[in-house]
Design a protein around this motif. Structure first.
Motif, PDB file in Angstrom:
ATOM      1  N   MET A   1       0.852  -1.179   0.000  1.00 40.26           N
ATOM      2  CA  MET A   1       0.000   0.000   0.000  1.00 40.26           C
ATOM      3  C   MET A   1       0.889   1.231   0.000  1.00 40.26           C
ATOM      4  O   MET A   1       1.929   1.272   0.650  1.00 40.26           O
ATOM      5  N   LYS A   2       0.452   2.257  -0.748  1.00 36.50           N
ATOM      6  CA  LYS A   2       1.171   3.524  -0.838  1.00 36.50           C
ATOM      7  C   LYS A   2       0.217   4.664  -0.494  1.00 36.50           C
ATOM      8  O   LYS A   2      -1.000   4.561  -0.701  1.00 36.50           O
ATOM      9  N   VAL A  48      -3.469   3.838  -1.927  1.00 39.11           N
ATOM     10  CA  VAL A  48      -3.647   3.058  -3.149  1.00 39.11           C
ATOM     11  C   VAL A  48      -2.714   1.848  -3.147  1.00 39.11           C
ATOM     12  O   VAL A  48      -1.611   1.917  -2.599  1.00 39.11           O
ATOM     13  N   ASP A  49      -3.165   0.756  -3.739  1.00 41.52           N
ATOM     14  CA  ASP A  49      -2.298  -0.408  -3.905  1.00 41.52           C
ATOM     15  C   ASP A  49      -1.136  -0.033  -4.809  1.00 41.52           C
ATOM     16  O   ASP A  49      -1.295   0.738  -5.759  1.00 41.52           O
ATOM     17  N   GLU A  50       0.019  -0.597  -4.523  1.00 45.14           N
ATOM     18  CA  GLU A  50       1.252  -0.229  -5.220  1.00 45.14           C
ATOM     19  C   GLU A  50       1.134  -0.345  -6.743  1.00 45.14           C
ATOM     20  O   GLU A  50       1.632   0.504  -7.474  1.00 45.14           O
ATOM     21  N   GLU A  51       0.434  -1.359  -7.220  1.00 45.10           N
ATOM     22  CA  GLU A  51       0.333  -1.555  -8.670  1.00 45.10           C
ATOM     23  C   GLU A  51      -0.539  -0.506  -9.368  1.00 45.10           C
ATOM     24  O   GLU A  51      -0.468  -0.358 -10.587  1.00 45.10           O
ATOM     25  N   ARG A  52      -1.338   0.255  -8.604  1.00 42.72           N
ATOM     26  CA  ARG A  52      -2.189   1.297  -9.207  1.00 42.72           C
ATOM     27  C   ARG A  52      -1.561   2.688  -9.140  1.00 42.72           C
ATOM     28  O   ARG A  52      -2.118   3.639  -9.683  1.00 42.72           O
ATOM     29  N   ASN A 102       5.527   5.077   1.499  1.00 44.98           N
ATOM     30  CA  ASN A 102       5.208   3.717   1.940  1.00 44.98           C
ATOM     31  C   ASN A 102       4.252   3.791   3.131  1.00 44.98           C
ATOM     32  O   ASN A 102       4.397   4.651   4.002  1.00 44.98           O
TER      33      ASN A 102
END
Length: 109
Positions: A1-2, A48-52, A102
């Motif tokens: 998560m970011k 937001v999730d890291e991949e987004r 982070n």
């Protein structure tokens, strides 16, 4: 998560918000003021999730454009005791400053 924090110009904020909400991002909008021009800004905060993250930053880049603006700045005039003389200056406004942090822990209560 970011945690993504983006400081954007007020003129761009609503366009960004509309698209972020349409794409399913949760976002919090805070009013903020810039230091140099003391102009209106908006700070957007999103977990937001890291991949987004690239998608979110892409939306900000798409909707946030820099532009030139003439403003008045006060400068000390050395020949007159402690008076301030305003003069026009061209500055770049708009664009965005984005921070990606982070997140150690995330809870919704």
């Amino acid at each position: 998560m970011k945690l993504v924090m983006a400081v954007v110009h007020d003129e761009d904020a609503f366009h960004i918000l509309d698209l972020l909400i349409e794409k399913g991002f949760g976002v919090t909008k805070l009013a903020s003021t810039g230091g140099f021009l003391r102009a209106g800004f908006t700070t957007l905060i999103s977990g937001v999730d890291e991949e987004r993250v690239p998608e979110l930053i892409g939306i900000i880049e798409q909707k946030c454009k820099s532009r030139k603006q003439i403003t008045s700045v006060n400068a000390t005039h050395m020949n007159v005791s402690e008076s301030y003389v305003p003069f026009p200056v061209e500055v770049t406004v708009g664009g965005a400053t984005v921070f990606v942090l982070n997140v150690e822990e995330f809870k919704k209560v």
